[in-house]
Write a protein that holds these residues in place. Structure first.
Motif, PDB file in Angstrom:
ATOM      1  N   SER A   1      10.904 -85.693  -9.761  1.00 59.08           N
ATOM      2  CA  SER A   1      10.597 -83.978 -11.249  1.00 59.08           C
ATOM      3  C   SER A   1      10.413 -82.404 -10.314  1.00 59.08           C
ATOM      4  CB  SER A   1       9.973 -84.336 -12.074  1.00 59.08           C
ATOM      5  OG  SER A   1      10.323 -85.792 -12.994  1.00 59.08           O
ATOM      6  N   TYR A   2      10.083 -82.738  -9.538  1.00 61.58           N
ATOM      7  CA  TYR A   2       9.475 -81.500  -8.973  1.00 61.58           C
ATOM      8  C   TYR A   2      11.309 -81.177  -8.376  1.00 61.58           C
ATOM      9  CZ  TYR A   2      10.671 -84.684  -4.682  1.00 61.58           C
ATOM     10  OH  TYR A   2      11.168 -85.324  -3.192  1.00 61.58           O
ATOM     11  N   LYS A   3      12.108 -81.774  -7.964  1.00 55.29           N
ATOM     12  CA  LYS A   3      13.355 -81.713  -7.756  1.00 55.29           C
ATOM     13  C   LYS A   3      14.007 -79.824  -9.132  1.00 55.29           C
ATOM     14  CE  LYS A   3      14.587 -84.977  -5.116  1.00 55.29           C
ATOM     15  NZ  LYS A   3      15.469 -86.219  -4.431  1.00 55.29           N
ATOM     16  N   PRO A   4      14.241 -79.076  -8.130  1.00 51.47           N
ATOM     17  CA  PRO A   4      14.686 -77.887  -8.758  1.00 51.47           C
ATOM     18  C   PRO A   4      15.477 -78.406 -10.861  1.00 51.47           C
ATOM     19  CG  PRO A   4      16.046 -78.059  -6.557  1.00 51.47           C
ATOM     20  CD  PRO A   4      15.335 -79.269  -6.786  1.00 51.47           C
ATOM     21  N   PRO A   5      15.089 -77.449 -11.411  1.00 50.56           N
ATOM     22  CA  PRO A   5      14.724 -76.795 -11.437  1.00 50.56           C
ATOM     23  C   PRO A   5      12.653 -76.048 -11.149  1.00 50.56           C
ATOM     24  CG  PRO A   5      15.047 -76.387 -13.266  1.00 50.56           C
ATOM     25  CD  PRO A   5      15.538 -77.874 -12.656  1.00 50.56           C
TER      26      PRO A   5
ATOM     27  N   GLU B   1      10.060 -76.801  -9.145  1.00 47.68           N
ATOM     28  CA  GLU B   1       9.595 -76.846  -8.578  1.00 47.68           C
ATOM     29  C   GLU B   1       8.229 -76.153  -7.842  1.00 47.68           C
ATOM     30  OE1 GLU B   1      13.132 -75.742  -8.098  1.00 47.68           O
ATOM     31  OE2 GLU B   1      14.097 -74.982  -5.684  1.00 47.68           O
TER      32      GLU B   1
END
Ligand code: HEM
Lengths: 258, 477
Positions: A131-135, A137
């Motif tokens: 869940s840290y991937k874009p968007p 971050e």
């Protein structure tokens, strides 16, 4: 029972507080979310997956709840605690032996430990679901700050009982600061900061001194940690949490497969 | 905590804990059986004689009965009989040490990872879960074990271990399902839950229930376990061991292998910075918003190694297994402050100059050594001042590239030569996709992370203390 509930819900006081009756139809359920100050933290509708326990583990929510518990019990504890070397230990002793609200200290301490655990678990789940991937971050970055502040909250609070456990744990924990490169008086490169043969980084001017307010854990440290613990760090956490939650919604709600 | 208790009193104390403990486990298995039955997940596990089939629910019911009996035995004051055999505990104490512990946990994690399809099966996971609790229960009757695990501030760590086991299972089992779906060309499970529901009541009510349950749990915990309060602080009585709060004990454990400036300052800063960098380094678009392992093998395995092995197990080691003088103690071993452990670690420079070349260590080079006319004290005062600044640099670098040359070359090679090498070989694709800066940041973070296991191995195999050792300048690595 049902009558009593009815009576309460029909009373003028209740109606004056809750502007709507319990919503039962779709329209009113939407309205209640939009018109309640506390509920408007949430969106009105949400993907089913976002509320699946097996997906989020509810760990962010649990961490937030524990933070609220800490705030409430912490404020109550402050009534009974004076942050001075003379009184700190006795006040905690009194809390254990005399005051009927003594259980507060247990709740405060165990919820603090639990919060450290749940914040790790929250991070773990955010990682495992990518869940840290874009968007998202930057919300992860905010999260790391929150993690750091949570640990610091716990660490500064650890000193306050002023018993052997507290003082030595903080002594050991803060000893490391002595070895800060350049800025610690036993750190590599410390000798490089000299002026006319006089050391600028000594045990009365290095990073550890800045942390403790003194050469050893003492009165100044207690005062410093007390203020950090009760005011500065909680304010920081509250601010970051506001942004963290706002970002969860702005980034499109709880993550999910595209 | 149990000091001054006779054995009888100790077992009485343990009984009052173990009775409810085993009953709770019995309940847990009973509920599992009930769940399997009500949700129609009965499966035949055993076929006895013709027509007599034993379904899974009955097996767990039998386990529940077993725990109930243990509970009755423990609660009935016979807790002493519910221990692991003395010889077994002795053997564990004898055979464990930092090496076995660290290598063992790594191997276990690797096995769990490779055979995850097997281990996430509910029946298997549930068996392991039961065994973990049983192991805890049987160990609690050991005084030394109890002393450490039941210390109020250590209780959270036990909770952490169990919670992590559970949540790792929860995450992995969903990842396994999703990976299988992917192979069959299906979207991840999470995709099926794409429809929208109203937050009132579908989220607000569960939240309320969750808050009430948590409050109840906290109150229960607070009543059951008093917060610790030791004697008033005294700056002369140093406790042995002196430990930081448990969540920092992974860092304190690193002090065994690193100098404080690394273990206490540089590495923690890098952990924080590294965590923040993750979203910007992980360019893999897959696995956003669902559990998967196969689609993110690289980032997944690195994170798990860092989190589970290098953070969590080091904390467990530092809290539960490190005693006086930071010596290692087996889980059932008495914390004896007089235990002596021979420390005969050598620095690489000593090994190189003295053992290999048979010479004494080269010394420091100061300005005055080069020529008397360079001695700052012979200069006019304003240049002397400059010399005073330059001298420490010279001395430091003369040690770095003189006495400590072998270590310096190794460390420089590790941090400077390896990243380009990796970019050209194993991580070629990464380099192409990440570009220079991002790749270098990632490579260096990984190398710093990898330096811990490397230093551990060097210590265990060669008794190596430091690769570079310049205590004169507090610079040891
Ligand atoms: C005081 C600590 C924290 C609190 C109270 C908190 C709270 C929350 C809450 C309530 C959510 C909503 C979803 C959920 O419950 O999982 C959330 C989402 C999120 N959190 Fe945190 N958090 C904290 C720390 C962290 C940390 C340490 C990280 C990561 C390093 C992090 C990263 C995120 C991200 C990326 C999301 C979005 C997840 C998604 O969309 O699936 N948070 N947080």
């Amino acid at each position: 029972m049902a009558d009593l509930g009815e009576m309460i819900r029909e009373s003028q006081i209740w109606k004056s507080i809750f502007r709507h009756p319990m919503p039962v139809d779709r329209r009113n359920r939407i309205v209640v979310m939009l018109t309640n100050f506390f509920l408007h933290l949430h969106p009105v509708s949400i993907k089913k997956q976002g509320i699946a326990l097996s997906y989020t583990w509810c760990m962010g929510g649990v961490t937030f709840f524990l933070f609220l518990v800490e705030t409430v019990t912490g404020v109550l504890l402050m009534f009974y605690y004076r942050p001075t070397v003379e009184w700190a230990y006795t006040d905690i002793q009194m809390l254990r032996d005399v005051h009927s609200l003594g259980l507060l200290r247990e709740i405060h301490r165990w919820a603090a430990h639990a919060m450290v655990i749940t914040v790790w678990l929250h991070m773990y789940r955010v990682f495992l679901t990518g869940s840290y991937k874009p968007p998202r971050e930057f919300n992860w970055v905010l999260g790391v700050f929150l993690l750091l502040l949570t640990l610091l909250l716990s660490f500064t609070g650890y000193l306050l009982p002023w018993d052997q456990l507290a003082v030595w744990a903080i002594t050991v924990g803060s000893n490391m600061a002595r070895a800060t490169p350049i800025l610690g008086h036993e750190g590599p490169g410390q000798q490089l900061l000299t002026l006319g043969g006089v050391d600028m980084i000594t045990n009365a001017s290095d990073a550890r001194f800045a942390l403790l307010g003194a050469r050893e854990v003492g009165e100044e440290t207690l005062n410093r940690f007390y203020i950090l613990h009760c005011i500065a760090i909680p304010l920081g956490v509250a601010l970051l949490l506001a942004v963290h939650f706002w970002r969860v919604r702005k980034d499109g709600g709880i993550s999910g497969p595209l | 905590m149990t000091h001054g208790l006779t054995d009888a009193q100790f077992f009485e104390k343990v009984s009052s804990f173990l009775g409810p403990f085993y009953i709770a486990l019995a309940l847990m298995n009973g509920l599992a059986a009930l769940y399997l039955w009500r949700s129609g997940q009965l499966k035949t596990w055993l076929k006895l004689a013709k027509g007599i089939e034993i379904p899974n629910a009955i097996v767990w019911l039998a386990v529940a009965m077993g725990f109930a009996i243990l509970g009755a035995v423990a609660g009935g004051g016979m807790a002493e009989s519910l221990s692991l055999p003395e010889s077994f505990r002795e053997a564990i104490n004898k055979s464990t040490g930092p090496v076995i512990y660290s290598a063992g946990t790594t191997v276990i994690l690797i096995i769990l990872f490779f055979f995850r399809e097997f281990f996430v099966r509910p029946a298997v996971a549930w068996t392991i879960w039961n065994l973990m609790w049983l192991f805890l229960g049987l160990s609690m009757t050991d005084r030394d074990f109890f002393e450490i695990v039941a210390k109020p501030d250590n209780v959270p760590i036990v909770m952490l271990v169990f919670l992590l086991a559970f949540f790792t299972w929860l995450g992995t089992s969903q990842a396994v399902i999703n990976d299988r779906r992917k192979e069959n060309g299906e979207p991840p499970m999470e995709k099926l839950d794409n429809e929208k529901v109203l937050v009132w009541p579908d989220l607000v009510y569960p939240e309320l229930i969750c808050m009430i349950a948590l409050t109840a749990f906290l109150i229960f915990w607070a009543i059951a376990l008093p917060a610790p309060l030791e004697e008033a602080a005294s700056s002369v009585k140093t406790p042995n061991p002196s430990k930081a709060p448990w969540y920092f004990l992974g860092l304190q454990e690193m002090l065994v292998y690193y100098d404080p400036w690394m273990a206490g300052v540089v590495l923690p800063s890098l952990i924080v910075a590294g965590l923040m960098a993750i979203p910007y380094l992980d360019f893999n678009k897959a696995g956003n918003g669902y559990y998967t392992i196969k689609e993110r093998m690289f980032s997944y395995s690195i994170f798990q190694f860092g989190f589970l092995e290098m953070w969590i197990t080091l904390i467990v080691l530092g809290t539960l297994l490190r005693g006086p003088n930071w010596n290692f103690f087996g889980p059932y071993e008495h914390w004896d402050a007089h235990k002596v452990q021979a420390l005969n670690n050598v620095n690489l420079s000593e090994f190189f100059w003295e053992n290999m070349l048979g010479r004494s260590l080269p010394g420091t080079l100061a300005l005055a050594d080069i020529s008397a006319s360079l001695d700052p004290s012979n200069w006019p005062s304003w240049i002397a001042w400059l010399g005073g600044i330059a001298d420490p640099f010279l001395q430091f670098f003369s040690l770095l590239f003189g006495r400590e040359l072998p270590g310096t070359l190794l460390v420089l090679g590790y941090f400077i030569a390896l990243p380009p090498l990796m970019a050209l070989t194993v991580l070629r694709n990464f380099y192409k996709r990440m570009g220079f800066i991002r790749f270098m940041v990632m490579a260096n973070l990984l190398l710093f992370m990898g330096s811990l296991p490397i230093k551990m191995l060097l210590r265990w195999i060669f008794d190596l203390k430091y690769l570079i050792s310049i205590p004169e300048y507090f610079f040891n690595f």
